[in-house]
Scaffold this motif. Sequence first.
Motif, PDB file in Angstrom:
ATOM      1  N   ASP A   1     -10.603  -4.245  -3.192  1.00 52.50           N
ATOM      2  CA  ASP A   1     -11.453  -3.276  -3.396  1.00 52.50           C
ATOM      3  C   ASP A   1     -10.827  -2.106  -2.802  1.00 52.50           C
ATOM      4  O   ASP A   1      -9.417  -1.820  -2.686  1.00 52.50           O
ATOM      5  N   SER A   2     -11.614  -0.977  -2.603  1.00 46.76           N
ATOM      6  CA  SER A   2     -10.860   0.363  -1.990  1.00 46.76           C
ATOM      7  C   SER A   2     -10.239   0.356  -0.712  1.00 46.76           C
ATOM      8  O   SER A   2      -9.064   0.969  -0.824  1.00 46.76           O
ATOM      9  N   ILE A   3     -10.666  -0.454   0.195  1.00 41.58           N
ATOM     10  CA  ILE A   3      -9.929  -0.933   1.355  1.00 41.58           C
ATOM     11  C   ILE A   3      -8.514  -1.141   1.054  1.00 41.58           C
ATOM     12  O   ILE A   3      -7.501  -0.807   1.661  1.00 41.58           O
ATOM     13  N   ASP A   4      -8.513  -2.161   0.200  1.00 42.86           N
ATOM     14  CA  ASP A   4      -7.118  -2.937  -0.080  1.00 42.86           C
ATOM     15  C   ASP A   4      -6.356  -1.763  -0.840  1.00 42.86           C
ATOM     16  O   ASP A   4      -4.929  -1.970  -0.675  1.00 42.86           O
TER      17      ASP A   4
ATOM     18  N   GLY B   1      -1.545   1.612  -0.832  1.00 41.02           N
ATOM     19  CA  GLY B   1      -0.892   2.862  -0.883  1.00 41.02           C
ATOM     20  C   GLY B   1      -0.116   2.932   0.310  1.00 41.02           C
ATOM     21  O   GLY B   1       0.998   3.777  -0.036  1.00 41.02           O
ATOM     22  N   LEU B   2      -0.213   2.601   1.492  1.00 42.43           N
ATOM     23  CA  LEU B   2       0.508   2.854   2.726  1.00 42.43           C
ATOM     24  C   LEU B   2       1.670   1.989   2.658  1.00 42.43           C
ATOM     25  O   LEU B   2       2.845   2.460   2.879  1.00 42.43           O
ATOM     26  N   ALA B   3       1.482   0.718   2.119  1.00 47.70           N
ATOM     27  CA  ALA B   3       2.770  -0.147   1.931  1.00 47.70           C
ATOM     28  C   ALA B   3       3.699   0.495   0.913  1.00 47.70           C
ATOM     29  O   ALA B   3       4.880   0.341   1.045  1.00 47.70           O
ATOM     30  N   LEU B   4       3.273   0.951  -0.247  1.00 47.87           N
ATOM     31  CA  LEU B   4       4.073   1.496  -1.214  1.00 47.87           C
ATOM     32  C   LEU B   4       4.697   2.919  -0.812  1.00 47.87           C
ATOM     33  O   LEU B   4       5.938   3.025  -1.023  1.00 47.87           O
ATOM     34  N   LYS B   5       3.932   3.514   0.293  1.00 49.74           N
ATOM     35  CA  LYS B   5       4.801   4.687   0.683  1.00 49.74           C
ATOM     36  C   LYS B   5       5.784   4.281   1.712  1.00 49.74           C
ATOM     37  O   LYS B   5       6.967   4.778   1.710  1.00 49.74           O
TER      38      LYS B   5
ATOM     39  N   ARG C   1       7.560   1.300   1.813  1.00 44.46           N
ATOM     40  CA  ARG C   1       8.768   0.540   1.274  1.00 44.46           C
ATOM     41  C   ARG C   1       9.208   1.201   0.084  1.00 44.46           C
ATOM     42  O   ARG C   1      10.812   1.062   0.149  1.00 44.46           O
ATOM     43  N   TYR C   2       8.523   2.229  -0.530  1.00 43.93           N
ATOM     44  CA  TYR C   2       9.392   2.903  -1.815  1.00 43.93           C
ATOM     45  C   TYR C   2       9.329   4.357  -1.590  1.00 43.93           C
ATOM     46  O   TYR C   2       9.916   5.158  -2.329  1.00 43.93           O
ATOM     47  N   GLY C   3       8.612   4.849  -0.596  1.00 38.31           N
ATOM     48  CA  GLY C   3       8.775   6.403  -0.423  1.00 38.31           C
ATOM     49  C   GLY C   3       7.721   6.936  -1.425  1.00 38.31           C
ATOM     50  O   GLY C   3       7.812   8.144  -1.854  1.00 38.31           O
ATOM     51  N   ILE C   4       6.540   6.427  -1.909  1.00 40.13           N
ATOM     52  CA  ILE C   4       5.814   6.792  -2.914  1.00 40.13           C
ATOM     53  C   ILE C   4       4.671   7.408  -2.334  1.00 40.13           C
ATOM     54  O   ILE C   4       4.003   6.740  -1.474  1.00 40.13           O
ATOM     55  N   HIS C   5       4.256   8.655  -2.536  1.00 41.96           N
ATOM     56  CA  HIS C   5       3.333   9.575  -2.147  1.00 41.96           C
ATOM     57  C   HIS C   5       2.219   9.547  -2.917  1.00 41.96           C
ATOM     58  O   HIS C   5       2.301  10.106  -4.102  1.00 41.96           O
ATOM     59  N   LEU C   6       0.967   8.767  -2.799  1.00 40.07           N
ATOM     60  CA  LEU C   6      -0.202   8.890  -3.926  1.00 40.07           C
ATOM     61  C   LEU C   6      -1.162   9.854  -3.225  1.00 40.07           C
ATOM     62  O   LEU C   6      -1.344   9.770  -2.013  1.00 40.07           O
ATOM     63  N   ASN C   7      -1.866  10.458  -4.104  1.00 36.14           N
ATOM     64  CA  ASN C   7      -3.009  11.130  -3.741  1.00 36.14           C
ATOM     65  C   ASN C   7      -4.285  10.220  -4.191  1.00 36.14           C
ATOM     66  O   ASN C   7      -4.528   9.913  -5.365  1.00 36.14           O
ATOM     67  N   ALA C   8      -5.071   9.812  -3.305  1.00 36.67           N
ATOM     68  CA  ALA C   8      -6.099   8.750  -3.426  1.00 36.67           C
ATOM     69  C   ALA C   8      -7.220   9.308  -4.259  1.00 36.67           C
ATOM     70  O   ALA C   8      -7.838   8.447  -5.006  1.00 36.67           O
ATOM     71  N   GLU C   9      -7.491  10.718  -4.563  1.00 35.21           N
ATOM     72  CA  GLU C   9      -8.557  11.169  -5.464  1.00 35.21           C
ATOM     73  C   GLU C   9      -8.099  11.312  -6.973  1.00 35.21           C
ATOM     74  O   GLU C   9      -8.893  11.502  -7.743  1.00 35.21           O
ATOM     75  N   SER C  10      -6.824  11.171  -7.008  1.00 35.29           N
ATOM     76  CA  SER C  10      -6.298  11.545  -8.380  1.00 35.29           C
ATOM     77  C   SER C  10      -6.588  10.174  -9.474  1.00 35.29           C
ATOM     78  O   SER C  10      -6.305   9.204  -8.939  1.00 35.29           O
ATOM     79  N   THR C  11      -6.789  10.796 -10.543  1.00 38.91           N
ATOM     80  CA  THR C  11      -7.069  10.084 -11.710  1.00 38.91           C
ATOM     81  C   THR C  11      -5.818   9.046 -12.011  1.00 38.91           C
ATOM     82  O   THR C  11      -5.931   7.831 -12.235  1.00 38.91           O
TER      83      THR C  11
ATOM     84  N   THR D   1      -3.321   7.929  -9.844  1.00 38.79           N
ATOM     85  CA  THR D   1      -3.447   6.925  -8.793  1.00 38.79           C
ATOM     86  C   THR D   1      -4.173   5.606  -9.322  1.00 38.79           C
ATOM     87  O   THR D   1      -3.767   4.821  -9.246  1.00 38.79           O
ATOM     88  N   LYS D   2      -5.533   5.848  -9.684  1.00 33.15           N
ATOM     89  CA  LYS D   2      -6.373   4.861 -10.272  1.00 33.15           C
ATOM     90  C   LYS D   2      -5.664   4.378 -11.337  1.00 33.15           C
ATOM     91  O   LYS D   2      -5.691   2.927 -11.412  1.00 33.15           O
ATOM     92  N   GLU D   3      -5.030   5.130 -12.225  1.00 31.81           N
ATOM     93  CA  GLU D   3      -4.311   4.249 -13.344  1.00 31.81           C
ATOM     94  C   GLU D   3      -3.123   3.311 -12.841  1.00 31.81           C
ATOM     95  O   GLU D   3      -2.851   2.001 -13.312  1.00 31.81           O
ATOM     96  N   TYR D   4      -2.331   3.765 -11.814  1.00 32.25           N
ATOM     97  CA  TYR D   4      -1.441   3.107 -11.364  1.00 32.25           C
ATOM     98  C   TYR D   4      -1.635   1.922 -10.686  1.00 32.25           C
ATOM     99  O   TYR D   4      -0.913   0.588 -10.680  1.00 32.25           O
ATOM    100  N   PHE D   5      -2.800   1.740 -10.187  1.00 32.28           N
ATOM    101  CA  PHE D   5      -3.255   0.502  -9.454  1.00 32.28           C
ATOM    102  C   PHE D   5      -4.089  -0.706 -10.411  1.00 32.28           C
ATOM    103  O   PHE D   5      -4.793  -1.254  -9.816  1.00 32.28           O
ATOM    104  N   LYS D   6      -4.190  -0.206 -11.809  1.00 37.69           N
ATOM    105  CA  LYS D   6      -4.934  -0.962 -12.775  1.00 37.69           C
ATOM    106  C   LYS D   6      -4.272  -2.387 -12.655  1.00 37.69           C
ATOM    107  O   LYS D   6      -4.902  -3.424 -12.610  1.00 37.69           O
TER     108      LYS D   6
END
Length: 86
Positions: free
Chosen positions: A40-43, A48-52, A54-64, A66-71
């Motif tokens: 779910d969205s909490i997950d 997102g925090l774990a990716l940031k 471990r891998y230094g990846i910054h994601l915009n939670a509102e970005s389309t 980002t939703k694609e990456y989490f598919k």
Amino acid sequence: MSNLADELKQMIIDVLALEDISIDDIDTDAPLFGDGLGLDSIDALELGLALKKRYGIHLNAESTETKEYFKSIQSLVALVEMQQTA
């Protein structure tokens, strides 16, 4: 299958404390949300925090995007690989 996919699966299991699931139970192409792994969205925020972290990846939670990456695991692999070569 790439080690990165297994690494991401293990990260999801660890971060979300999915004790009854092994990396073999997670299909690389299956959806992470809804009918797939059922996240779910909490997950998503925790991942997102774990990716940031471990891998230094910054994601915009509102970005389309980002939703694609989490598919699926496969799309997360693509994201990490893209970030590592950037």
